[in-house]
Design a protein around this motif. Sequence first.
Motif, PDB file in Angstrom:
ATOM      1  N   SER A   1       0.862  -1.184   0.000  1.00 58.32           N
ATOM      2  CA  SER A   1       0.000   0.000   0.000  1.00 58.32           C
ATOM      3  C   SER A   1       0.897   1.232   0.000  1.00 58.32           C
ATOM      4  O   SER A   1       2.005   1.204   0.513  1.00 58.32           O
ATOM      5  CB  SER A   1      -0.952   0.017   1.207  1.00 58.32           C
ATOM      6  OG  SER A   1      -0.239   0.059   2.426  1.00 58.32           O
ATOM      7  N   THR A   2       0.419   2.292  -0.599  1.00 57.99           N
ATOM      8  CA  THR A   2       1.211   3.515  -0.735  1.00 57.99           C
ATOM      9  C   THR A   2       0.607   4.613   0.122  1.00 57.99           C
ATOM     10  O   THR A   2      -0.615   4.776   0.177  1.00 57.99           O
ATOM     11  CB  THR A   2       1.251   3.951  -2.216  1.00 57.99           C
ATOM     12  OG1 THR A   2       1.760   2.857  -2.997  1.00 57.99           O
ATOM     13  CG2 THR A   2       2.145   5.155  -2.405  1.00 57.99           C
ATOM     14  N   TRP A   3       1.481   5.385   0.763  1.00 57.70           N
ATOM     15  CA  TRP A   3       1.074   6.438   1.691  1.00 57.70           C
ATOM     16  C   TRP A   3       1.814   7.721   1.343  1.00 57.70           C
ATOM     17  O   TRP A   3       2.933   7.680   0.842  1.00 57.70           O
ATOM     18  CB  TRP A   3       1.417   6.023   3.126  1.00 57.70           C
ATOM     19  CG  TRP A   3       0.698   4.784   3.531  1.00 57.70           C
ATOM     20  CD1 TRP A   3       1.031   3.495   3.202  1.00 57.70           C
ATOM     21  CD2 TRP A   3      -0.493   4.700   4.287  1.00 57.70           C
ATOM     22  NE1 TRP A   3       0.122   2.625   3.722  1.00 57.70           N
ATOM     23  CE2 TRP A   3      -0.825   3.331   4.394  1.00 57.70           C
ATOM     24  CE3 TRP A   3      -1.318   5.652   4.893  1.00 57.70           C
ATOM     25  CZ2 TRP A   3      -1.956   2.896   5.089  1.00 57.70           C
ATOM     26  CZ3 TRP A   3      -2.430   5.210   5.590  1.00 57.70           C
ATOM     27  CH2 TRP A   3      -2.742   3.849   5.669  1.00 57.70           C
ATOM     28  N   THR A   4       1.200   8.850   1.638  1.00 57.23           N
ATOM     29  CA  THR A   4       1.824  10.156   1.434  1.00 57.23           C
ATOM     30  C   THR A   4       2.097  10.791   2.792  1.00 57.23           C
ATOM     31  O   THR A   4       1.205  10.810   3.652  1.00 57.23           O
ATOM     32  CB  THR A   4       0.887  11.081   0.624  1.00 57.23           C
ATOM     33  OG1 THR A   4       0.707  10.519  -0.668  1.00 57.23           O
ATOM     34  CG2 THR A   4       1.464  12.479   0.491  1.00 57.23           C
ATOM     35  N   LEU A   5       3.310  11.290   2.978  1.00 58.87           N
ATOM     36  CA  LEU A   5       3.637  12.026   4.194  1.00 58.87           C
ATOM     37  C   LEU A   5       3.007  13.405   4.062  1.00 58.87           C
ATOM     38  O   LEU A   5       3.379  14.193   3.186  1.00 58.87           O
ATOM     39  CB  LEU A   5       5.151  12.149   4.370  1.00 58.87           C
ATOM     40  CG  LEU A   5       5.615  12.973   5.568  1.00 58.87           C
ATOM     41  CD1 LEU A   5       5.227  12.305   6.876  1.00 58.87           C
ATOM     42  CD2 LEU A   5       7.126  13.178   5.492  1.00 58.87           C
ATOM     43  N   THR A   6       2.017  13.709   4.913  1.00 60.90           N
ATOM     44  CA  THR A   6       1.319  14.990   4.816  1.00 60.90           C
ATOM     45  C   THR A   6       1.799  16.006   5.842  1.00 60.90           C
ATOM     46  O   THR A   6       1.542  17.190   5.693  1.00 60.90           O
ATOM     47  CB  THR A   6      -0.207  14.808   4.970  1.00 60.90           C
ATOM     48  OG1 THR A   6      -0.483  14.217   6.233  1.00 60.90           O
ATOM     49  CG2 THR A   6      -0.752  13.946   3.841  1.00 60.90           C
ATOM     50  N   GLU A   7       2.472  15.502   6.878  1.00 61.89           N
ATOM     51  CA  GLU A   7       2.947  16.428   7.908  1.00 61.89           C
ATOM     52  C   GLU A   7       4.054  15.770   8.710  1.00 61.89           C
ATOM     53  O   GLU A   7       4.034  14.562   8.948  1.00 61.89           O
ATOM     54  CB  GLU A   7       1.787  16.789   8.846  1.00 61.89           C
ATOM     55  CG  GLU A   7       2.115  17.818   9.887  1.00 61.89           C
ATOM     56  CD  GLU A   7       0.905  18.168  10.751  1.00 61.89           C
ATOM     57  OE1 GLU A   7       1.123  18.489  11.923  1.00 61.89           O
ATOM     58  OE2 GLU A   7      -0.231  18.122  10.257  1.00 61.89           O
ATOM     59  N   SER A   8       5.034  16.560   9.127  1.00 60.64           N
ATOM     60  CA  SER A   8       6.026  16.109  10.097  1.00 60.64           C
ATOM     61  C   SER A   8       6.378  17.309  10.959  1.00 60.64           C
ATOM     62  O   SER A   8       6.690  18.381  10.442  1.00 60.64           O
ATOM     63  CB  SER A   8       7.268  15.524   9.414  1.00 60.64           C
ATOM     64  OG  SER A   8       7.935  16.509   8.660  1.00 60.64           O
ATOM     65  N   THR A   9       6.278  17.106  12.274  1.00 59.30           N
ATOM     66  CA  THR A   9       6.502  18.196  13.208  1.00 59.30           C
ATOM     67  C   THR A   9       7.275  17.680  14.417  1.00 59.30           C
ATOM     68  O   THR A   9       6.914  16.662  14.991  1.00 59.30           O
ATOM     69  CB  THR A   9       5.157  18.785  13.704  1.00 59.30           C
ATOM     70  OG1 THR A   9       4.360  19.142  12.576  1.00 59.30           O
ATOM     71  CG2 THR A   9       5.379  20.000  14.582  1.00 59.30           C
ATOM     72  N   ARG A  10       8.320  18.415  14.779  1.00 61.24           N
ATOM     73  CA  ARG A  10       9.070  18.093  15.989  1.00 61.24           C
ATOM     74  C   ARG A  10       8.382  18.779  17.157  1.00 61.24           C
ATOM     75  O   ARG A  10       8.038  19.971  17.080  1.00 61.24           O
ATOM     76  CB  ARG A  10      10.506  18.577  15.863  1.00 61.24           C
ATOM     77  CG  ARG A  10      11.336  18.261  17.077  1.00 61.24           C
ATOM     78  CD  ARG A  10      12.749  18.731  16.880  1.00 61.24           C
ATOM     79  NE  ARG A  10      13.528  18.458  18.067  1.00 61.24           N
ATOM     80  CZ  ARG A  10      14.833  18.585  18.124  1.00 61.24           C
ATOM     81  NH1 ARG A  10      15.495  18.988  17.058  1.00 61.24           N
ATOM     82  NH2 ARG A  10      15.464  18.327  19.231  1.00 61.24           N
TER      83      ARG A  10
END
Length: 187
Positions: free
Chosen positions: A164-173
């Motif tokens: 299955s394929t996924w999109t990274l929509t957000e990354s926050t420290r």
Amino acid sequence: MGKIVVTEFISLDGVVEAPGGEDFKYPDWSFAFDRGEDGERFKTDEALGSAALLLGRTTYEGFASAWPEYEGELADKYNTMPKYVVSGTLRDPGWTNTSVLSGDLAGEVSRLRRDVAGDISVPGSIRLVQSLLAGDLVDEIRLMWFPVILGHGRGLWAATPDKSTWTLTESTRYGKDSLVTIHQRVR
């Protein structure tokens, strides 16, 4: 239409077991790290923004034994919101506004998506999440990563029948030590 949103605390080696106090070699391991006020607010906002909870029996029992004892905005939300517990053994849930789902998982999730407007949050619930992923029933995965390798414990990832394929929509420290990544399913 509802959206199935998995939300997990996770170690660098993929362990999601017992991040908050269950019987485990390293209980409360996720709380040893600073996620800061913004990280706490993220988790609170995530819960307050959910329309319903979808839980496995073990996670349900932990939540049901703890949350009725608390007061405040978050406790009020958890204690009154619709909750759905997937179980073949639980018959009479005692926690307010809880329904037991014991039929076909794909059919039950399709019904929830149709009947619940908004995010259907799936916190913890390792076996349930693995079944949801294997059935391609998850719309979004929210992971709060902590900089620790635990070396053992139940992991989030299990074999699935297909890619299955996924999109990274957000990354926050958040804080000094945690990173939240949000991934949406590409269909």
